[in-house]
Design an enzyme around this catalytic site. Structure first.
Site, mmCIF file in Angstrom:
data_model
loop_
_atom_site.group_PDB
_atom_site.id
_atom_site.type_symbol
_atom_site.label_atom_id
_atom_site.label_comp_id
_atom_site.label_asym_id
_atom_site.label_seq_id
_atom_site.Cartn_x
_atom_site.Cartn_y
_atom_site.Cartn_z
ATOM 1 N N ASP A 26 -12.049 1.928 9.309
ATOM 2 C CA ASP A 26 -11.545 1.714 7.945
ATOM 3 C C ASP A 26 -12.009 0.342 7.451
ATOM 4 O OD1 ASP A 26 -10.227 2.529 5.682
ATOM 5 O OD2 ASP A 26 -8.252 1.853 6.345
ATOM 6 N N ALA A 82 0.847 -1.197 0.000
ATOM 7 C CA ALA A 82 0.000 0.000 0.000
ATOM 8 C C ALA A 82 0.879 1.241 0.000
ATOM 9 C CB ALA A 82 -0.937 -0.014 1.206
#
Length: 551
Positions: free
Chosen positions: A288, A134
């Site tokens: 999240d 990421a």
């Protein structure tokens, strides 16, 4: 002062904007209006005009080309639907954090640097091929000395410098937008950048993420609907995090879940239960919960990962949120308006009747649909947008809550399209409210506060006797303190000093002028009168100017 590196980065950003046809957006700013005619005289503008996709699509494509930090900024922007037009929010939600991995040898070096020893002293096996990559960190598989399978999350090399550089550029852009863009007051670009900065810098501290994971694991210990992997604290630092490796099916892989015989209806309803339990029972929620961070065991139990972003509400916020939602269920818009004022989510001087009318105009069209077709998340979004017209400042924890609810609702309806989130949520909220008020709630709070009450109870008679004695002797004084009174006193003192300075300066100025004009007539030496008069006049003038500037 902008350095050479920052200047080159700005040039690169402008090239990307031009490549995606966003020069039009730039020239809409007030600063560039005088030269906008140049654009319309350009043949290139007219030739490409009909070939370009919409503004939101071009903005998304530009963010993708600008790299991982800007991609992450766009992802966070997509959650700020209280500020952003819906078409932009929908488009930015398509941004994927697909970032090329950095070499496994660098990850190994990062881990060894974090713990100050060779990786072989910590782990029996370390896979240099990452499992996931990421914008901020990447994840590798590994095995502990006792044979347990784990994952190691490690920050990208030099990521903090890159983030601070790009956040600095975003600040610069936001400041320019604030000054020259007509929409800036409504969209508040500086606040958006500040929110992003806090979020992304928090993600750089993997020890903070580990603490979040440990808290969630403790809250759900022994649960049969949610599992949180274990953190290995001895192998965790600010730059590296070691957690238990989980095995499950990603929630977005619906075909695989169905093939395992998992009930989609039960899975959808349990997702709603997990969310409301985190918000109201634990007051600590995973903020999240997009599909990439949720997995499912063959038994149907959820598994959560990636705990960099969490949220919590105050006790007052919890209660007012629950009361608001129940009032909406019952279409009691008057109570909704009153709760917003009582909780100070809108200014205390807000007219309740006007606010009630505005809420009704937004909500009545929604309630004309069947409950199963109403989006709970978009309903909260409409509420926040309406309240903003009455100067409501949306608090960060409420934005996180709304974003998480949108994730959960979208996920639930993807699993089970007939999911009625309202019907699932209402009984839970009613039970929670019953636990917060009434005899049981009173007994629970009394039990909680009993140690403190016992500690201070022995002192109460003495304190009460002292107050009564001072009152009877006329020595009891009431001292009132408030920010407004303190500010008023400060301003009064400042105005008094300014007035004294103004009078003194004027007196000096007049005295100096009199010395300059009358000195010779009163038989004083000319040189003395000129020097003294000039000095007094100058000093008086300086004092007057300073007092005017302060006022």
């Amino acid at each position: 002062m902008i350095g050479f590196g920052e200047a080159m980065r700005i040039i690169h950003i402008n090239r990307v904007l031009l490549r995606h046809g966003l020069d039009e957006v730039i020239l809409k700013a007030h600063l560039f209006r005088p030269i906008r005619f140049i654009l319309y005289l350009s043949p290139w503008y007219w030739l490409r005009r009909n070939k370009l996709p919409s503004y939101p699509v071009r903005m998304r494509q530009a963010l993708e080309d600008l790299g991982p930090i800007f991609i992450k900024f766009g992802q966070i922007l997509s959650t700020r639907r209280d500020l952003l037009p819906r078409e932009f929010a929908d488009e930015f939600a398509k941004l994927q954090d697909a970032v090329p991995p950095f070499p496994g040898t660098q990850a190994r070096a990062q881990i060894e640097h974090a713990f100050g020893c060779p990786i072989e002293d910590l782990l029996d096996d370390f896979d240099e091929t990452p499992i996931a990559s990421a914008s901020v960190a990447q994840v590798h598989g590994a095995r502990l000395k006792d044979g347990k399978q784990v994952v190691v999350k490690v920050l990208r090399p030099d990521i903090e410098r890159v983030i601070r550089r790009d956040v600095g550029l975003l600040h610069l852009i936001a400041n320019l937008a604030n000054r020259y863009w007509g929409e800036a007051r409504r969209l508040r670009p500086l606040d958006v950048v500040e929110d992003y900065k806090r979020t992304v810098l928090d993600e750089l501290d993997l020890q903070l993420e580990a603490a979040n994971a440990s808290q969630l694991r403790r809250n759900w210990e022994g649960s049969d609907i949610l599992y949180v992997p274990e953190v290995y604290w001895d192998l965790t630092s600010r730059n590296a995090l070691v957690m238990e490796r989980i095995h499950g099916t990603q929630i977005s892989n619906i075909d695989a879940l169905k093939a395992q015989g998992i009930s989609m209806q039960k899975l959808g309803e349990q997702g709603v239960e997990v969310f409301f339990t985190q918000v109201f029972r634990d007051n600590f929620f995973h903020a999240d919960m997009h599909p990439g961070n949720i997995f499912v065991e063959p038994s149907g139990r959820y598994i959560a990962v990636d705990f960099g972003i969490v949220g919590s509400l105050t006790t007052d916020d919890q209660r007012y949120l629950a009361e608001n939602l129940l009032a909406f269920f019952n279409r009691d818009y008057r109570r909704v308006a009153e709760l917003h004022v009582e909780s100070e989510w809108v200014p205390s001087g807000t007219r309740v009747d006007e606010f009630e009318t505005a809420i009704r105009s937004v909500c009545e069209p929604i309630f004309n649909k069947p409950l199963s077709e109403i989006s709970f998340g978009h309903f909260l979004l409409n509420l926040f947008q309406t309240a903003r017209r009455f100067d409501m400042e949306v608090q960060p924890q409420l934005v996180l809550l709304q974003k998480t609810l949108l994730y959960i609702e979208g996920l639930g309806r993807q699993l089970y399209p007939e999911l009625d989130l309202w019907a699932t949520a209402k009984p839970y909220l009613e039970r929670w409210m019953e636990q917060q008020v009434g005899p049981k709630a009173f007994a629970r709070k009394l039990k909680k506060n009993l140690p403190m009450m016992t500690e201070y109870a022995a002192d109460m008679p003495i304190l009460l006797h002292k107050v009564l004695r001072e009152a009877s002797e006329g020595r009891l004084e009431l001292t009132l303190k408030s920010k407004e009174l303190t500010q008023l006193r400060r301003e009064t003192r400042q105005n008094h000093r300014t007035l004294v300075a103004t009078i003194s300066g004027a007196a000096m100025l007049i005295s100096g002028a009199m010395l300059l004009t009358l000195g010779p007539s009163i038989l004083l030496p000319a040189s003395m009168t000129v020097v003294a008069g000039a000095a007094l006049s100058s000093l008086g003038g300086v004092i007057l100017v300073q007092s005017w500037m302060k006022s």
